[in-house]
Design a protein around this motif. Sequence first.
Motif, PDB file in Angstrom:
ATOM      1  N   ILE A 156      -8.737   4.133  -4.714  1.00  0.00           N
ATOM      2  CA  ILE A 156      -8.662   3.529  -3.448  1.00  0.00           C
ATOM      3  C   ILE A 156      -7.655   2.565  -3.532  1.00  0.00           C
ATOM      4  CG2 ILE A 156      -9.978   2.149  -1.794  1.00  0.00           C
ATOM      5  CD1 ILE A 156     -12.474   2.956  -2.998  1.00  0.00           C
ATOM      6  N   GLU A 157      -7.404   1.625  -4.607  1.00  0.00           N
ATOM      7  CA  GLU A 157      -6.259   0.815  -4.700  1.00  0.00           C
ATOM      8  C   GLU A 157      -6.041   0.474  -6.015  1.00  0.00           C
ATOM      9  OE1 GLU A 157      -7.378  -2.983  -3.145  1.00  0.00           O
ATOM     10  OE2 GLU A 157      -9.370  -3.024  -4.083  1.00  0.00           O
TER      11      GLU A 157
ATOM     12  N   LYS B  44       0.888  -1.165   0.179  1.00  0.00           N
ATOM     13  CA  LYS B  44      -0.004  -0.022  -0.193  1.00  0.00           C
ATOM     14  C   LYS B  44       0.954   1.494  -0.170  1.00  0.00           C
ATOM     15  CE  LYS B  44      -4.337   0.660   0.086  1.00  0.00           C
ATOM     16  NZ  LYS B  44      -5.455   0.093  -0.509  1.00  0.00           N
TER      17      LYS B  44
ATOM     18  N   GLU C 214     -18.354   3.671  -5.415  1.00  0.00           N
ATOM     19  CA  GLU C 214     -17.198   2.711  -5.795  1.00  0.00           C
ATOM     20  C   GLU C 214     -17.393   2.054  -7.014  1.00  0.00           C
ATOM     21  OE1 GLU C 214     -16.227   0.371  -1.917  1.00  0.00           O
ATOM     22  OE2 GLU C 214     -14.506  -0.101  -3.033  1.00  0.00           O
TER      23      GLU C 214
ATOM     24  N   GLU D 143      -5.314   6.623   6.022  1.00  0.00           N
ATOM     25  CA  GLU D 143      -5.659   7.497   5.060  1.00  0.00           C
ATOM     26  C   GLU D 143      -7.046   8.123   5.530  1.00  0.00           C
ATOM     27  OE1 GLU D 143      -5.622   5.685   1.206  1.00  0.00           O
ATOM     28  OE2 GLU D 143      -6.854   3.969   1.913  1.00  0.00           O
ATOM     29  N   GLU D 144      -7.401   9.133   4.770  1.00  0.00           N
ATOM     30  CA  GLU D 144      -8.535   9.832   4.802  1.00  0.00           C
ATOM     31  C   GLU D 144      -9.640   8.720   4.231  1.00  0.00           C
ATOM     32  OE1 GLU D 144     -10.012  13.355   1.717  1.00  0.00           O
ATOM     33  OE2 GLU D 144      -8.089  12.350   1.546  1.00  0.00           O
ATOM     34  N   PHE D 145     -10.876   8.733   4.643  1.00  0.00           N
ATOM     35  CA  PHE D 145     -12.036   8.169   4.098  1.00  0.00           C
ATOM     36  C   PHE D 145     -12.461   8.838   2.936  1.00  0.00           C
ATOM     37  CE2 PHE D 145     -16.438   7.022   3.901  1.00  0.00           C
ATOM     38  CZ  PHE D 145     -16.459   5.682   4.015  1.00  0.00           C
ATOM     39  N   LEU D 146     -12.657   8.045   1.843  1.00  0.00           N
ATOM     40  CA  LEU D 146     -13.084   8.734   0.803  1.00  0.00           C
ATOM     41  C   LEU D 146     -14.883   8.476   0.574  1.00  0.00           C
ATOM     42  CD1 LEU D 146     -10.599   7.567  -2.142  1.00  0.00           C
ATOM     43  CD2 LEU D 146     -10.787   9.890  -0.957  1.00  0.00           C
TER      44      LEU D 146
ATOM     45  N   LYS E 219     -19.156  -6.540  -2.021  1.00  0.00           N
ATOM     46  CA  LYS E 219     -18.131  -7.322  -1.055  1.00  0.00           C
ATOM     47  C   LYS E 219     -18.973  -7.695   0.050  1.00  0.00           C
ATOM     48  CE  LYS E 219     -13.724  -5.393  -2.164  1.00  0.00           C
ATOM     49  NZ  LYS E 219     -13.675  -4.019  -2.927  1.00  0.00           N
TER      50      LYS E 219
ATOM     51  N   ILE F  51     -11.764   0.315   8.603  1.00  0.00           N
ATOM     52  CA  ILE F  51     -12.539   1.691   8.565  1.00  0.00           C
ATOM     53  C   ILE F  51     -12.801   1.878   9.965  1.00  0.00           C
ATOM     54  CG2 ILE F  51     -14.406   2.924   7.518  1.00  0.00           C
ATOM     55  CD1 ILE F  51     -13.814   1.389   5.029  1.00  0.00           C
TER      56      ILE F  51
ATOM     57  N   MET G 107     -13.238   5.420  -6.392  1.00  0.00           N
ATOM     58  CA  MET G 107     -14.281   6.179  -5.764  1.00  0.00           C
ATOM     59  C   MET G 107     -14.563   7.135  -6.947  1.00  0.00           C
ATOM     60  SD  MET G 107     -15.990   5.548  -3.123  1.00  0.00           S
ATOM     61  CE  MET G 107     -15.266   5.128  -1.701  1.00  0.00           C
TER      62      MET G 107
ATOM     63  N   VAL H 117      -7.614  -3.905   5.454  1.00  0.00           N
ATOM     64  CA  VAL H 117      -8.297  -2.511   5.657  1.00  0.00           C
ATOM     65  C   VAL H 117      -9.265  -2.325   6.812  1.00  0.00           C
ATOM     66  CG1 VAL H 117      -9.438  -0.917   4.038  1.00  0.00           C
ATOM     67  CG2 VAL H 117      -8.196  -2.435   3.130  1.00  0.00           C
TER      68      VAL H 117
ATOM     69  N   VAL I  17      -8.916   5.491   7.853  1.00  0.00           N
ATOM     70  CA  VAL I  17      -8.810   4.330   7.305  1.00  0.00           C
ATOM     71  C   VAL I  17      -7.386   3.809   7.732  1.00  0.00           C
ATOM     72  CG1 VAL I  17      -8.962   2.836   5.226  1.00  0.00           C
ATOM     73  CG2 VAL I  17     -10.463   4.961   5.425  1.00  0.00           C
TER      74      VAL I  17
HETATM   75  P1  AMP Z   1      -9.340  -2.743  -0.270  1.00  0.00           P
HETATM   76  O1  AMP Z   1      -8.795  -4.167   0.540  1.00  0.00           O
HETATM   77  O2  AMP Z   1      -8.249  -1.854  -0.506  1.00  0.00           O
HETATM   78  O3  AMP Z   1      -9.851  -3.346  -1.483  1.00  0.00           O
HETATM   79  O4  AMP Z   1     -10.530  -2.124   0.479  1.00  0.00           O
HETATM   80  C1  AMP Z   1     -11.655  -2.713   0.890  1.00  0.00           C
HETATM   81  C2  AMP Z   1     -12.665  -1.867   0.864  1.00  0.00           C
HETATM   82  O5  AMP Z   1     -12.300  -0.746   1.703  1.00  0.00           O
HETATM   83  C3  AMP Z   1     -12.902  -1.002  -0.180  1.00  0.00           C
HETATM   84  O6  AMP Z   1     -13.377  -1.563  -1.474  1.00  0.00           O
HETATM   85  C4  AMP Z   1     -13.525   0.311   0.186  1.00  0.00           C
HETATM   86  O7  AMP Z   1     -15.128  -0.110   0.338  1.00  0.00           O
HETATM   87  C5  AMP Z   1     -13.090   0.519   1.406  1.00  0.00           C
HETATM   88  N1  AMP Z   1     -12.084   1.387   1.400  1.00  0.00           N
HETATM   89  C6  AMP Z   1     -10.700   1.228   1.617  1.00  0.00           C
HETATM   90  N2  AMP Z   1      -9.951   2.430   1.477  1.00  0.00           N
HETATM   91  C7  AMP Z   1     -11.016   3.407   1.656  1.00  0.00           C
HETATM   92  C8  AMP Z   1     -10.827   4.972   1.795  1.00  0.00           C
HETATM   93  N3  AMP Z   1      -9.692   5.438   1.752  1.00  0.00           N
HETATM   94  N4  AMP Z   1     -11.835   5.636   1.724  1.00  0.00           N
HETATM   95  C9  AMP Z   1     -13.191   4.582   1.700  1.00  0.00           C
HETATM   96  N5  AMP Z   1     -13.279   3.565   1.687  1.00  0.00           N
HETATM   97  C10 AMP Z   1     -12.300   2.855   1.672  1.00  0.00           C
END
Ligand code: AMP
Length: 430
Positions: free
Chosen positions: A288-289, A107, A198, A191-194, A220, A161, A279, A159, A147
Amino acid sequence: MNILLIGSGGREHALAWKLKQSPLCDSLFIAPGNAGTALCGTNLPVGITDFEALAKACKEHRIDMVLVGPEEPLVKGVTDFLTGVPGLENLKVIGPSKNASQLEGSKAFAKEFMTRHGIPTAAYAEFNADNYLEGVNYIKSHKLPIVLNADGLAAGKGVLICQHPIEAMSEFDLMLHRAKFGEAGKKVVIEEFLHGIELSVFVLTDGEDYVLLPEAKDYKRVGVGDTGLNTGGMGAVSPLPFADEAFIQKVRSRVIEPTIAGLKKDQLDYKGFIFFGLMNDNGDPKVIEYNCRMGDPETEVVIPRVKNDLVELLLATSGKKLKTVKLEIDERAAATVVAVSGGYPGDYQKGKVISGLEENLLDDTMVFLAGAKHEGDQVVTNGGRVFTVTSFGTNIDEAVEQSNYVMEQLFFEDMYFRSDIGYEFRSETN
Ligand code: AMP
Ligand code: GLY
């Protein structure tokens, strides 16, 4: 040509199904595969990270091209390994190099990459045991929710939240001082929450050019209405009504093109799929990733919508000829609904007989097997996500209805599926 596909999920059944349709594909092997891939080619009893055995299989079966499905072998360097084996120098491997796969594998690496190349993403800071107290202060002064991400691969669980600073500090402590996610959590990206909607966007790139595949949205959470625990994915739909021309153009110019230019500038070898987890923040895309492979179950809606010959596309990727390729996309909507073992994503039982697979299939419906294996004449469950039913429709409503209908004809003990896939895009009457 002879092709080896690495992986064993629904994604790999969908890829195998598509590869097998190509007149360019002579023999298809899948390592280790599942009961579905066995219908498209020959499963080999080789693990996805057993690189020596994969190399041996490439030689034994005179493999010309390898397509890597899941992230783990990529992040561990399967692409560099295979092409470094004497005798396999000319093997075409579709999947990024070990260094480039760090876009998914770390990350912190991905965040630094996005910052360096001006790609929009959430504001962040990274911490480890050495600057733990700074991290605590960062959490205290940060707006909520906040996050926490384990730096490394944590099977989709890394991850968190957090809605409260106490919760965030406790999780931060567990990751850095109690190895909550093992090695993966030794570094933490906060990190900041977005906010926003999605979506997943996919490209196939040869490192210079790219083709944009259909976008998708996956679901998910395990429960209806997006409730309950996170899973690998309970269903997906494509296309997305809100991903209009203007938005996709922003994704191309602000996210995809700077990413590919950044890979080139940083000399990160990349031939393969890039999965952008985005996002839509009021019409502006934010990353986001990154994932260095296709999504599962997104592949099960994206690949059936691609009309081109997949082997031709992969050959163009390998030969850096994607510039000359024009994608043809099925305009219809596609939906996939995943059948899981009761209890998933927690504990569940295996070995349940699956019935109805051969009957009741409609035109325009495909069943892709995932955690399913042959036992004698029967197909039995062998994982949490067992199979997925993909259907086409003139709109998402129709596609989901058809998948749900087929789902009702299939059975194993304690089978569960979400009947509300695509709910935001469906009409009130359903
Ligand atoms: P990931 O494992 O990175 O796919 O993250 C899993 C889920 O967490 C994502 O699909 C998003 O729904 C949520 N998520 C991760 N990072 C953020 C973020 N910075 N802001 C909002 N939602 C996030
Ligand atoms: N469906 C999300 C993923 O493949 O990571």
